[in-house]
Design an enzyme around this catalytic site. Structure first.
Site, PDB file in Angstrom:
ATOM      1  N   ASP A 250       2.415   1.945   3.320  1.00  0.00           N
ATOM      2  CA  ASP A 250       3.371   0.992   3.900  1.00  0.00           C
ATOM      3  C   ASP A 250       4.806   1.424   3.623  1.00  0.00           C
ATOM      4  OD1 ASP A 250       1.119  -0.607   4.273  1.00  0.00           O
ATOM      5  OD2 ASP A 250       1.513  -1.808   2.471  1.00  0.00           O
TER       6      ASP A 250
ATOM      7  N   HIS B  51       0.885  -1.164   0.000  1.00  0.00           N
ATOM      8  CA  HIS B  51       0.000   0.000   0.000  1.00  0.00           C
ATOM      9  C   HIS B  51       0.924   1.216   0.000  1.00  0.00           C
ATOM     10  CE1 HIS B  51      -2.325  -3.009   2.353  1.00  0.00           C
ATOM     11  NE2 HIS B  51      -3.394  -2.468   1.828  1.00  0.00           N
TER      12      HIS B  51
HETATM   13  C1  XLS Z   1      -7.583  -6.644   4.256  1.00  0.00           C
HETATM   14  C2  XLS Z   1      -7.107  -6.812   2.908  1.00  0.00           C
HETATM   15  C3  XLS Z   1      -6.001  -5.857   2.449  1.00  0.00           C
HETATM   16  C4  XLS Z   1      -5.850  -5.873   0.969  1.00  0.00           C
HETATM   17  C5  XLS Z   1      -5.082  -4.760   0.384  1.00  0.00           C
HETATM   18  O1  XLS Z   1      -8.330  -7.455   4.773  1.00  0.00           O
HETATM   19  O2  XLS Z   1      -6.723  -8.147   2.759  1.00  0.00           O
HETATM   20  O3  XLS Z   1      -4.811  -6.117   3.094  1.00  0.00           O
HETATM   21  O4  XLS Z   1      -5.287  -7.079   0.533  1.00  0.00           O
HETATM   22  O5  XLS Z   1      -5.578  -3.530   0.741  1.00  0.00           O
END
Ligand code: XLS
Ligand code: CA
Ligand code: CA
Length: 440
Positions: A103, A100
């Site tokens: 991150d 993200h």
């Molecule tokens: C949350 C999601 C998230 C997505 C990406 O439950 O899995 O991590 O994979 O935003």
């Protein structure tokens, strides 16, 4: 180059009898199986958020794992996380990572400052990617953590929030393109509702589609050639999320004419939260031409939330890889470990134990899925089960030749059809899978 994990050696394939915990027993990256190397089949990816950022916080307690990697200032920590990420990729022979926007660099005071931080870290990551020959499987924007998204992002009741989300996604698309990202994910983290009493569902859905359309077109205009993915999840953080499961997402995409631009990013734990099996969601995506990428993890059947555990259930990984192979393998997308070591597994070594467990579980799953396909009995059984549609009235139904009147005439003439039925042989098939998996 700093060594963030001095106690962990480069992890290599040593075969099933190896007693070395830092070795692969089943994942042999260069081994050819079913026509491709295991590396090409599995296309593993590290999830930046869990691996480099997640510190084990939960609703009842603070973090247990230190993920500052020796840094103190925010951008120093960001650079150290990147260095640690590439050390993990190298030591585990993983080719891809996913992130993200938030991150890889923490949010600043303003959107401009945040964007400047991204502009600082992206070339740093780009350099590491070149040196290590690593690739970005997909990028995404975190439009759910900041309090501004409490009522949603694209589905927010305030246009100001909609605009902020659009600005954030614009930048996330730009950095994904800059880093050669092969995909771009939309996970509707807060695109849902808590109560219909305060919700204009129709406007929210229309607006979500508007945001996706804007983002898709903008991505193409700056040269993004990969696939856009939607990642279904039925609930959490909101009570009801619009991207509930693959079937609801398909209906949404078709309603708004977005289906050509999107594939699914199916997550195992989200499938089970929607009361489906992981295999069901993959099958639904596959038969609708929407199979894309996978967030590999598993939930806990005794818990009703998204535990994001590393996948170790080999039965599940086998059925998953069976669907992947039937879809023609990953032509794009891959297996992103959207998974975190448990809160009590707080050491740096645990990160590696967790990935090794997940990678070996998928390597076994791949080996078993290839075996099941090569054995042929499962496919043969299903083929025979529906063989009535190959000729006679069955073929007329398929071709559309049979009218309601034809079918009535056929049924009147045929009499009772009970004696045409055969056993579904579920237990025989379950045992067949076991026998193929646990062949000694
Ligand atoms: C949350 C999601 C998230 C997505 C990406 O439950 O899995 O991590 O994979 O935003
Ligand atoms: Ca996910
Ligand atoms: Ca999840």
């Amino acid at each position: 180059m700093k060594d963030f994990f001095p106690s962990v050696p480069v992890v290599r394939y040593e075969g099933p009898k190896s007693g070395n915990p830092f070795s692969f027993r089943y994942y042999n990256p260069e081994e050819n199986i079913g026509g491709k190397s295991m590396r090409e089949h599995l296309r593993f990816a590290v999830s930046y958020w869990h691996t480099l950022c997640g510190e084990g916080t939960d609703m009842f307690g603070s973090g247990t794992a230190d993920k500052s990697f020796g840094g103190t200032a925010p951008m120093e920590v960001a650079r150290n996380k990147a260095l640690a990420c590439f050390e993990i990729l190298d030591k585990l022979s993983i080719d891809y990572f996913c992130f993200h926007d938030r991150d890889i660099a923490p949010e600043g005071e303003t959107l401009s400052e945040t964007n400047a931080r991204l502009d600082e870290i992206v070339p740093f990551i780009q350099d590491l990617m070149k040196k290590g020959n690593k690739k970005l499987l997909w990028g995404t924007a975190n439009c759910f953590s900041n309090p501004r998204y409490m009522h949603g992002a694209g589905t927010a009741c305030n246009p100001e929030v909609f605009a902020f989300a659009a600005a954030q996604i614009k930048k996330a698309l730009e950095i994904t393109v800059k880093l050669g990202g092969e995909g771009y994910v939309f996970w509707g983290g807060r695109e849902g509702y808590e109560t219909l009493l305060n919700t204009d569902m129709e406007l929210e859905l229309d607006n979500l589609a508007r945001l996706l359309r804007l983002a898709v077109d903008y991505g193409r205009s700056i040269g993004f050639k990969g696939f856009y993915y939607i990642e279904p999840k039925p609930k959490e953080p909101t009570k009801h999320q619009y991207d509930f499961d693959v079937a609801s997402v398909l209906a949404f995409l078709r309603r708004y004419g977005l289906e050509k631009d999107f594939k699914m990013n199916v997550e195992a734990n989200h499938a089970t939260l929607a009361q489906h099996s992981f295999q069901h969601e993959l099958r639904m995506a596959r038969i609708n031409g929407a199979f894309g990428s996978i967030d590999a993890n598993q939930g806990d059947m005794l818990l009703g939330w998204d535990t994001d555990q590393f996948p170790t259930n080999v039965y599940e990984t086998t059925l998953c890889m069976l669907e992947v192979l039937k879809a023609g393998g990953f032509t794009h997308g891959g297996l992103n470990f959207d998974a975190k070591a448990r809160r009590g597994s707080f050491t740096h070594e645990d990160i590696f134990h967790a990935y090794i467990a997940g990678m070996d579980a998928f390597a076994l799953g791949l080996r078993f899925a290839v075996r099941i396909i090569e054995d042929g009995r499962l496919d043969e059984f299903v083929e025979k089960r529906y063989s009535g549609y190959k000729n006679g009235i069955g073929a007329d139904i398929i071709s559309g030749k049979a009218t309601m009147a034809d079918l009535e005439a056929y049924a009147l003439n045929k009499g009772d059809v009970l004696d045409c039925l055969e056993s579904g042989r579920q237990e025989y098939l379950e045992n067949l899978i076991n026998n193929l998996m646990f062949e000694l």
